[in-house]
Design a protein around this motif. Structure first.
Motif, PDB file in Angstrom:
ATOM      1  N   MET A 200       0.817  -1.223   0.000  1.00 46.04           N
ATOM      2  CA  MET A 200       0.000   0.000   0.000  1.00 46.04           C
ATOM      3  C   MET A 200       0.850   1.272   0.000  1.00 46.04           C
ATOM      4  N   PRO A 201       1.854   1.400   0.882  1.00 44.86           N
ATOM      5  CA  PRO A 201       2.655   2.628   0.818  1.00 44.86           C
ATOM      6  C   PRO A 201       3.406   2.766  -0.507  1.00 44.86           C
ATOM      7  N   TYR A 202       3.753   1.649  -1.116  1.00 44.86           N
ATOM      8  CA  TYR A 202       4.414   1.722  -2.434  1.00 44.86           C
ATOM      9  C   TYR A 202       3.443   2.293  -3.463  1.00 44.86           C
ATOM     10  N   ILE A 203       2.233   1.765  -3.479  1.00 47.13           N
ATOM     11  CA  ILE A 203       1.219   2.265  -4.425  1.00 47.13           C
ATOM     12  C   ILE A 203       1.000   3.764  -4.186  1.00 47.13           C
ATOM     13  N   CYS A 204       0.895   4.145  -2.912  1.00 44.98           N
ATOM     14  CA  CYS A 204       0.670   5.563  -2.567  1.00 44.98           C
ATOM     15  C   CYS A 204       1.788   6.432  -3.144  1.00 44.98           C
ATOM     16  N   GLN A 205       3.023   5.965  -3.020  1.00 44.65           N
ATOM     17  CA  GLN A 205       4.153   6.790  -3.471  1.00 44.65           C
ATOM     18  C   GLN A 205       4.211   6.862  -5.000  1.00 44.65           C
ATOM     19  N   ALA A 207       1.411   6.790  -6.821  1.00 45.73           N
ATOM     20  CA  ALA A 207       0.270   7.662  -7.134  1.00 45.73           C
ATOM     21  C   ALA A 207       0.624   9.133  -6.946  1.00 45.73           C
ATOM     22  N   VAL A 208       1.454   9.417  -5.957  1.00 47.26           N
ATOM     23  CA  VAL A 208       1.759  10.812  -5.652  1.00 47.26           C
ATOM     24  C   VAL A 208       2.993  11.301  -6.440  1.00 47.26           C
ATOM     25  N   GLY A 209       3.589  10.397  -7.213  1.00 49.95           N
ATOM     26  CA  GLY A 209       4.691  10.797  -8.099  1.00 49.95           C
ATOM     27  C   GLY A 209       6.079  10.656  -7.497  1.00 49.95           C
ATOM     28  N   ARG A 210       6.171  10.022  -6.326  1.00 51.40           N
ATOM     29  CA  ARG A 210       7.500   9.834  -5.725  1.00 51.40           C
ATOM     30  C   ARG A 210       8.232   8.642  -6.331  1.00 51.40           C
ATOM     31  N   ARG A 211       7.481   7.706  -6.883  1.00 49.31           N
ATOM     32  CA  ARG A 211       8.107   6.546  -7.557  1.00 49.31           C
ATOM     33  C   ARG A 211       7.431   6.349  -8.899  1.00 49.31           C
ATOM     34  N   MET A 329      -1.755  12.237  -0.033  1.00 50.36           N
ATOM     35  CA  MET A 329      -1.948  13.509  -0.738  1.00 50.36           C
ATOM     36  C   MET A 329      -1.668  14.688   0.185  1.00 50.36           C
ATOM     37  N   SER A 330      -2.113  14.577   1.433  1.00 53.99           N
ATOM     38  CA  SER A 330      -1.929  15.677   2.385  1.00 53.99           C
ATOM     39  C   SER A 330      -0.473  15.779   2.836  1.00 53.99           C
ATOM     40  N   ASN A 331       0.264  14.669   2.725  1.00 58.88           N
ATOM     41  CA  ASN A 331       1.664  14.627   3.198  1.00 58.88           C
ATOM     42  C   ASN A 331       2.504  13.887   2.162  1.00 58.88           C
ATOM     43  N   PRO A 332       2.719  14.511   0.982  1.00 55.09           N
ATOM     44  CA  PRO A 332       3.390  13.757  -0.098  1.00 55.09           C
ATOM     45  C   PRO A 332       4.750  13.210   0.314  1.00 55.09           C
TER      46      PRO A 332
END
Ligand SMILES: NC(=O)c1ccc[n+]([C@@H]2O[C@H](COP(=O)([O-])OP(=O)(O)OC[C@H]3O[C@@H](n4cnc5c(N)ncnc54)[C@H](O)[C@@H]3O)[C@@H](O)[C@H]2O)c1
Length: 358
Positions: A200-205, A207-211, A329-332
């Motif tokens: 989940m944190p990988y997917i989040c990152q 989605a937010v453009g960090r990876r 999103m609130s804490n990219p």
């Protein structure tokens, strides 16, 4: 109750602090911040509207623990503090045994000395290793297949032996499946340092453009879509179980070892699709080789948690994805962005740096 929460600044710990505070408990956090940020404490203050006492303590530091237990009269301990990365535990097994097992022994010794006889311990479904059958109930064999899982199994045994030696000592060992999501406020959430180990944190990152893209390890497992199946549960449901377990120990005086999961298997691709719905964007991914040690399918039989604690998950996959995305999103950049703009005040140290007010 006045409760010592070890590792309370971490992902599951801080969500549990919110739930415990909501139920009227007084909380004291002990954390060495090896895998968390002291800024969590400010967020907890905002969320709970309470001052939460916290101390920079390494659990392996016996003197610091003694000071902590003589400063406060605790009614119970919720013990999260541990290192938790399976891969890293294979590379640095002694660090894991030292931190997790020796830290837990030091904590239990301090509890015995201070006559604090109630503990809720963060165990893990990892203790089951490669399951013979699913869903997994608590009678399944404990046969962890990596050092991290073995530390959890050992600590369960330590606690079991302590309970056997002192009938006044009661414990709940909670075997978590796969906690995901975040507090709906977006103020606290999972903030892994480095490359996330969990999906989940990988997917989040991504989605937010960090990876750039997600790597899915294998799509040739014997599952409906070929990807691995796990039992994801919302971290707030999990947090609630700790408060329920504390009440169970206080009310019944009985010990408990229990699975915490939804009882439903979700594949990697199913989670990915649900997350895409929640964030309204496509998540690029590639399929790569299976990871050694990964199993095809694992999910819980949560019947015992329902019959003993009256606990069932309430939040579904959409809520897990929505809240995880809201947090990201609130804490990219997680809490780190806050650390850059806001200098952490110097820690006031007592007793040769053993306990510091954070
Ligand atoms: N997150 C999961 O998927 C998962 C699954 C099953 C079990 N668990 C267990 O749940 C617990 C909490 O997990 P999490 O995801 O919140 O991890 P986390 O790393 O976010 O939190 C652990 C906290 O413990 C602290 N800590 C570690 N060693 C310490 C020590 N020696 N002294 C003091 N503090 C120390 C860290 O700084 C961190 O704040 C852990 O015991 C973990 O093994 C987690």
């Amino acid at each position: 109750m006045r409760i010592l929460v070890t590792g309370g600044a971490g992902y599951i710990g801080c969500h549990t602090c919110v739930v415990l505070a909501e139920r009227g408990h007084q909380i004291v956090i002990a954390d060495n911040f090896v895998n968390s940020s002291p800024l969590v404490l400010q967020r907890l203050g905002r969320l709970t509207q309470k001052v939460i006492a916290s101390h920079r303590v390494d659990l392996r530091d016996h003197e610091a623990l003694n000071t902590l237990f003589s400063t406060y009269r605790f009614d119970a301990v919720v013990h999260f503090a541990a290192l938790k990365a399976v891969g890293e535990s294979c590379e640095r097994p002694l660090d894991y045994y030292e931190n997790n097992v020796c830290g837990s022994i030091a904590l239990l010794q301090a509890m015995v000395r201070a006559k604090v006889r109630r503990i809720v311990f963060s165990s893990s479904a990892t203790v089951y290793g490669d399951p013979q059958q699913v869903p997994l109930d608590e009678a399944a064999a404990v046969q962890p297949c990596n050092p991290y899982g073995r530390t959890k199994a050992m600590i369960e045994q330590l606690i079991g032996d302590l309970c056997a030696s002192d009938p006044m000592f009661t414990a709940a060992c909670l075997r978590y499946f796969n906690p995901v999501g975040a507090h709906p406020s977006g103020l606290i959430g999972e903030d892994p340092s480095g490359i996330p180990n969990n999906l989940m944190p990988y997917i989040c990152q991504v989605a937010v453009g960090r990876r750039e893209q997600l790597r899915i390890f294998g799509n040739d497992y014997p599952t409906a879509d070929g990807t691995g199946v796990r039992d994801y549960l919302h971290v707030l449901d999990l947090a609630r179980a700790h408060a329920d377990a504390l009440e169970y120990l206080a009310d019944t005086g009985r010990n408990l070892t229990v699975n915490l999961g939804t009882g439903q298997g979700i594949s990697v691709l199913q989670l990915l699709r649900a997350f895409e719905q929640a964030c309204g964007r496509e998540i690029p991914y590639e399929i790569v080789e299976r990871r050694p040690g990964d199993v095809a399918t694992i999910y819980a039989d949560p019947t015992l948690a329902a019959s003993t604690l009256g606990w069932r998950t309430e939040l579904d996959l959409d809520a897990m994805c929505r809240d995880a995305w809201n947090w990201q999103m609130s804490n990219p950049d997680g809490y780190r962005a806050l650390e850059r703009v806001r200098r952490i005040p110097a820690l006031r140290t007592r007793r040769r740096g053993n306990i510091a007010q954070a």
